[in-house]
Design a protein around this motif. Sequence first.
Motif, PDB file in Angstrom:
ATOM      1  N   VAL A  30      -8.214  -9.872 -42.233  1.00 52.14           N
ATOM      2  CA  VAL A  30      -7.789 -10.838 -41.214  1.00 52.14           C
ATOM      3  C   VAL A  30      -6.274 -10.799 -41.048  1.00 52.14           C
ATOM      4  O   VAL A  30      -5.756 -10.892 -39.934  1.00 52.14           O
ATOM      5  N   SER A  31      -5.551 -10.632 -42.148  1.00 50.78           N
ATOM      6  CA  SER A  31      -4.091 -10.604 -42.049  1.00 50.78           C
ATOM      7  C   SER A  31      -3.592  -9.380 -41.299  1.00 50.78           C
ATOM      8  O   SER A  31      -2.516  -9.404 -40.717  1.00 50.78           O
ATOM      9  N   LYS A  32      -4.376  -8.286 -41.296  1.00 45.18           N
ATOM     10  CA  LYS A  32      -3.986  -7.102 -40.546  1.00 45.18           C
ATOM     11  C   LYS A  32      -4.327  -7.225 -39.064  1.00 45.18           C
ATOM     12  O   LYS A  32      -3.704  -6.570 -38.233  1.00 45.18           O
ATOM     13  N   ARG A  33      -5.310  -8.033 -38.721  1.00 40.07           N
ATOM     14  CA  ARG A  33      -5.769  -8.133 -37.335  1.00 40.07           C
ATOM     15  C   ARG A  33      -5.093  -9.230 -36.531  1.00 40.07           C
ATOM     16  O   ARG A  33      -5.070  -9.175 -35.302  1.00 40.07           O
ATOM     17  N   PHE A  34      -4.566 -10.243 -37.190  1.00 36.82           N
ATOM     18  CA  PHE A  34      -4.014 -11.393 -36.485  1.00 36.82           C
ATOM     19  C   PHE A  34      -2.575 -11.617 -36.893  1.00 36.82           C
ATOM     20  O   PHE A  34      -2.193 -11.385 -38.034  1.00 36.82           O
ATOM     21  N   LYS A  35      -1.775 -12.092 -35.950  1.00 37.10           N
ATOM     22  CA  LYS A  35      -0.404 -12.500 -36.210  1.00 37.10           C
ATOM     23  C   LYS A  35      -0.271 -13.970 -35.821  1.00 37.10           C
ATOM     24  O   LYS A  35      -1.052 -14.494 -35.044  1.00 37.10           O
ATOM     25  N   VAL A  36       0.746 -14.618 -36.357  1.00 30.98           N
ATOM     26  CA  VAL A  36       0.995 -16.018 -36.043  1.00 30.98           C
ATOM     27  C   VAL A  36       2.281 -16.095 -35.235  1.00 30.98           C
ATOM     28  O   VAL A  36       3.301 -15.513 -35.614  1.00 30.98           O
ATOM     29  N   SER A  37       2.233 -16.784 -34.112  1.00 30.67           N
ATOM     30  CA  SER A  37       3.416 -16.930 -33.274  1.00 30.67           C
ATOM     31  C   SER A  37       4.347 -17.964 -33.880  1.00 30.67           C
ATOM     32  O   SER A  37       4.010 -18.640 -34.861  1.00 30.67           O
ATOM     33  N   SER A  38       5.520 -18.117 -33.299  1.00 29.33           N
ATOM     34  CA  SER A  38       6.490 -19.072 -33.829  1.00 29.33           C
ATOM     35  C   SER A  38       6.036 -20.516 -33.640  1.00 29.33           C
ATOM     36  O   SER A  38       6.446 -21.401 -34.388  1.00 29.33           O
ATOM     37  N   SER A  39       5.166 -20.750 -32.661  1.00 31.10           N
ATOM     38  CA  SER A  39       4.654 -22.107 -32.447  1.00 31.10           C
ATOM     39  C   SER A  39       3.389 -22.381 -33.260  1.00 31.10           C
ATOM     40  O   SER A  39       2.821 -23.459 -33.161  1.00 31.10           O
ATOM     41  N   GLY A  40       2.915 -21.390 -34.031  1.00 30.61           N
ATOM     42  CA  GLY A  40       1.772 -21.600 -34.903  1.00 30.61           C
ATOM     43  C   GLY A  40       0.446 -21.155 -34.324  1.00 30.61           C
ATOM     44  O   GLY A  40      -0.593 -21.377 -34.936  1.00 30.61           O
ATOM     45  N   LYS A  41       0.458 -20.524 -33.148  1.00 31.35           N
ATOM     46  CA  LYS A  41      -0.782 -20.042 -32.559  1.00 31.35           C
ATOM     47  C   LYS A  41      -1.110 -18.660 -33.113  1.00 31.35           C
ATOM     48  O   LYS A  41      -0.219 -17.903 -33.485  1.00 31.35           O
ATOM     49  N   PHE A  42      -2.391 -18.321 -33.137  1.00 29.47           N
ATOM     50  CA  PHE A  42      -2.826 -17.022 -33.621  1.00 29.47           C
ATOM     51  C   PHE A  42      -2.918 -16.044 -32.457  1.00 29.47           C
ATOM     52  O   PHE A  42      -3.462 -16.364 -31.405  1.00 29.47           O
ATOM     53  N   LEU A  43      -2.394 -14.846 -32.665  1.00 32.46           N
ATOM     54  CA  LEU A  43      -2.406 -13.802 -31.650  1.00 32.46           C
ATOM     55  C   LEU A  43      -3.330 -12.678 -32.100  1.00 32.46           C
ATOM     56  O   LEU A  43      -3.397 -12.360 -33.287  1.00 32.46           O
ATOM     57  N   ARG A  44      -4.011 -12.069 -31.143  1.00 27.46           N
ATOM     58  CA  ARG A  44      -4.895 -10.949 -31.438  1.00 27.46           C
ATOM     59  C   ARG A  44      -4.718  -9.893 -30.366  1.00 27.46           C
ATOM     60  O   ARG A  44      -4.205 -10.153 -29.277  1.00 27.46           O
ATOM     61  N   HIS A  45      -5.148  -8.671 -30.684  1.00 29.77           N
ATOM     62  CA  HIS A  45      -5.133  -7.581 -29.715  1.00 29.77           C
ATOM     63  C   HIS A  45      -6.462  -7.569 -28.962  1.00 29.77           C
ATOM     64  O   HIS A  45      -7.480  -8.027 -29.472  1.00 29.77           O
ATOM     65  N   TYR A  46      -6.443  -7.003 -27.765  1.00 26.20           N
ATOM     66  CA  TYR A  46      -7.680  -6.823 -27.023  1.00 26.20           C
ATOM     67  C   TYR A  46      -8.507  -5.704 -27.654  1.00 26.20           C
ATOM     68  O   TYR A  46      -7.964  -4.780 -28.266  1.00 26.20           O
TER      69      TYR A  46
END
Length: 65
Positions: free
Chosen positions: A10-26
Amino acid sequence: MYKLKTTKSVSKRFKVSSSGKFLRHYSCKSHLLQKKSSSRKRKLRRTTVIDYCDHYSLNYTLPYR
């Protein structure tokens, strides 16, 4: 108190934005690219924010983000 383990997949697939939202790739960008249009492939390069309803499971698998 013991430490919680981070799920490495999960840590390789998702990043956390500066506002705390989770980002993913298509998805759908790995193979069968010849029949997809170049504009579609270009849009698949971007990242997107995941839905709020999935935050609970990601908070559990990424405890120390």
